[in-house]
Design a protein around this motif. Structure first.
Motif, PDB file in Angstrom:
ATOM      1  N   VAL A   1      40.593  22.818   3.006  1.00  0.00           N
ATOM      2  CA  VAL A   1      40.933  21.394   2.899  1.00  0.00           C
ATOM      3  C   VAL A   1      39.921  20.565   3.678  1.00  0.00           C
ATOM      4  CG1 VAL A   1      42.638  19.639   3.537  1.00  0.00           C
ATOM      5  CG2 VAL A   1      43.388  21.787   2.496  1.00  0.00           C
ATOM      6  N   HIS A   2      39.578  21.021   4.868  1.00  0.00           N
ATOM      7  CA  HIS A   2      38.600  20.296   5.688  1.00  0.00           C
ATOM      8  C   HIS A   2      37.251  20.211   4.972  1.00  0.00           C
ATOM      9  CE1 HIS A   2      35.800  19.428   8.978  1.00  0.00           C
ATOM     10  NE2 HIS A   2      36.834  18.794   9.518  1.00  0.00           N
ATOM     11  N   ARG A   3      36.816  21.315   4.379  1.00  0.00           N
ATOM     12  CA  ARG A   3      35.539  21.313   3.633  1.00  0.00           C
ATOM     13  C   ARG A   3      35.598  20.326   2.467  1.00  0.00           C
ATOM     14  NH1 ARG A   3      35.760  26.724   4.510  1.00  0.00           N
ATOM     15  NH2 ARG A   3      36.650  27.155   2.458  1.00  0.00           N
ATOM     16  N   LYS A   4      36.704  20.333   1.744  1.00  0.00           N
ATOM     17  CA  LYS A   4      36.829  19.485   0.557  1.00  0.00           C
ATOM     18  C   LYS A   4      36.886  18.006   0.918  1.00  0.00           C
ATOM     19  CE  LYS A   4      39.678  18.649  -3.503  1.00  0.00           C
ATOM     20  NZ  LYS A   4      40.847  19.029  -4.269  1.00  0.00           N
ATOM     21  N   LEU A   5      37.651  17.655   1.961  1.00  0.00           N
ATOM     22  CA  LEU A   5      37.877  16.249   2.300  1.00  0.00           C
ATOM     23  C   LEU A   5      36.963  15.726   3.399  1.00  0.00           C
ATOM     24  CD1 LEU A   5      41.790  16.157   2.292  1.00  0.00           C
ATOM     25  CD2 LEU A   5      40.214  15.603   0.415  1.00  0.00           C
ATOM     26  N   GLY A   6      36.369  16.623   4.151  1.00  0.00           N
ATOM     27  CA  GLY A   6      35.533  16.196   5.278  1.00  0.00           C
ATOM     28  C   GLY A   6      36.330  15.914   6.543  1.00  0.00           C
ATOM     29  N   HIS A   7      37.634  16.077   6.468  1.00  0.00           N
ATOM     30  CA  HIS A   7      38.517  15.944   7.632  1.00  0.00           C
ATOM     31  C   HIS A   7      39.805  16.697   7.323  1.00  0.00           C
ATOM     32  CE1 HIS A   7      40.321  12.904   5.030  1.00  0.00           C
ATOM     33  NE2 HIS A   7      41.391  12.921   5.804  1.00  0.00           N
ATOM     34  N   LEU A   8      40.620  16.883   8.322  1.00  0.00           N
ATOM     35  CA  LEU A   8      41.898  17.564   8.119  1.00  0.00           C
ATOM     36  C   LEU A   8      43.024  16.560   8.284  1.00  0.00           C
ATOM     37  CD1 LEU A   8      43.088  20.394   7.591  1.00  0.00           C
ATOM     38  CD2 LEU A   8      43.468  20.544  10.045  1.00  0.00           C
ATOM     39  N   PRO A   9      43.701  16.194   7.189  1.00  0.00           N
ATOM     40  CA  PRO A   9      44.819  15.264   7.299  1.00  0.00           C
ATOM     41  C   PRO A   9      45.917  15.822   8.215  1.00  0.00           C
ATOM     42  CG  PRO A   9      44.163  15.515   5.008  1.00  0.00           C
ATOM     43  CD  PRO A   9      43.441  16.573   5.794  1.00  0.00           C
ATOM     44  N   ALA A  10      46.532  14.936   8.955  1.00  0.00           N
ATOM     45  CA  ALA A  10      47.604  15.340   9.862  1.00  0.00           C
ATOM     46  C   ALA A  10      48.721  16.066   9.105  1.00  0.00           C
ATOM     47  CB  ALA A  10      48.156  14.120  10.593  1.00  0.00           C
ATOM     48  N   ALA A  11      49.022  15.621   7.893  1.00  0.00           N
ATOM     49  CA  ALA A  11      50.084  16.260   7.112  1.00  0.00           C
ATOM     50  C   ALA A  11      49.782  17.729   6.846  1.00  0.00           C
ATOM     51  CB  ALA A  11      50.292  15.511   5.803  1.00  0.00           C
ATOM     52  N   VAL A  12      48.518  18.059   6.645  1.00  0.00           N
ATOM     53  CA  VAL A  12      48.139  19.457   6.412  1.00  0.00           C
ATOM     54  C   VAL A  12      48.402  20.275   7.671  1.00  0.00           C
ATOM     55  CG1 VAL A  12      46.202  21.010   5.918  1.00  0.00           C
ATOM     56  CG2 VAL A  12      46.497  18.906   4.595  1.00  0.00           C
ATOM     57  N   GLY A  13      48.068  19.722   8.825  1.00  0.00           N
ATOM     58  CA  GLY A  13      48.346  20.409  10.080  1.00  0.00           C
ATOM     59  C   GLY A  13      49.828  20.661  10.291  1.00  0.00           C
ATOM     60  N   LEU A  14      50.644  19.730   9.837  1.00  0.00           N
ATOM     61  CA  LEU A  14      52.090  19.902   9.957  1.00  0.00           C
ATOM     62  C   LEU A  14      52.619  20.918   8.932  1.00  0.00           C
ATOM     63  CD1 LEU A  14      52.904  16.172  10.598  1.00  0.00           C
ATOM     64  CD2 LEU A  14      53.512  18.060  12.144  1.00  0.00           C
ATOM     65  N   MET A  15      52.121  20.859   7.709  1.00  0.00           N
ATOM     66  CA  MET A  15      52.542  21.831   6.690  1.00  0.00           C
ATOM     67  C   MET A  15      52.121  23.251   7.061  1.00  0.00           C
ATOM     68  SD  MET A  15      51.920  20.267   2.925  1.00  0.00           S
ATOM     69  CE  MET A  15      52.578  18.712   2.390  1.00  0.00           C
TER      70      MET A  15
END
Length: 184
Positions: A23-37
């Motif tokens: 996800v980080h590679r694709k978006l260039g950052h890691l959304p907080a929601a991903v960290g929670l999921m």
């Protein structure tokens, strides 16, 4: 105090780490929601797999966003509404379309309005859409396959909206300008 951990790639459960890195590679950052999921690697993987399948449907990008924003506003997920408002903005969608989706209003384009209404019918009737509503959807130029694609979108974004609400996922800073709250 949250009962859920906002994981970083180096603290997440091992099964979630490669997914988070992707996800980080694709978006260039890691959304907080991903960290929670990431607290449930299976939830994170399941949502991303369902989302990839939904993105591959026969619905065009704007039509997919109509489905997503209809589910997100219905389920009152402030994060999904903001995120997908940003997506439509990047796609140069008409401001009238975006405003109508955010408020649950009638969409300016009849075919997309039929899609929105059908999505609401899927939600309201838990899939048992009355024949008249399915007929109206098909009469607007959609195909039976698209009805099934809507079901996939509803399922995918029910996962996301419920997880985001359960964990109280915050808006990432770039989304603050698209903040949304349900009408009182």
């Amino acid at each position: 105090m949250s009962r859920f951990t906002a994981y970083e790639p180096d603290t997440a459960p091992a099964a979630a780490r490669p997914v988070m890195a992707g996800v980080h590679r694709k978006l260039g950052h890691l959304p907080a929601a991903v960290g929670l999921m990431a607290g449930s690697p299976e939830l994170l993987k399941g949502f991303l797999a369902a989302n990839a399948a939904f993105e591959a449907t026969d619905l065009d990008p704007v039509a997919r966003e109509v489905v997503v924003l209809t589910v997100a506003t219905r389920n009152e997920c402030h994060l999904c509404v903001a995120m997908h408002t940003a997506t439509l903005t990047r796609q140069d969608a008409a401001p009238e379309l975006i405003d109508a989706l955010r408020t649950g209003g009638v969409l300016p384009e009849p075919r997309l309005e039929a899609l929105r209404r059908f999505t609401v019918a899927v939600l309201d009737h838990r899939g048992a859409v009355p024949d008249a509503e399915l007929d109206a959807f098909l009469a607007a130029g959609w195909q039976p396959r698209h009805a099934l694609d809507v079901v996939l979108g509803v399922g995918t974004y029910t996962i996301s909206t419920f997880a985001n609400r359960l964990t109280a996922a915050p808006l990432d800073k770039p989304l603050h300008r698209y903040a949304w709250a349900p009408a009182a």
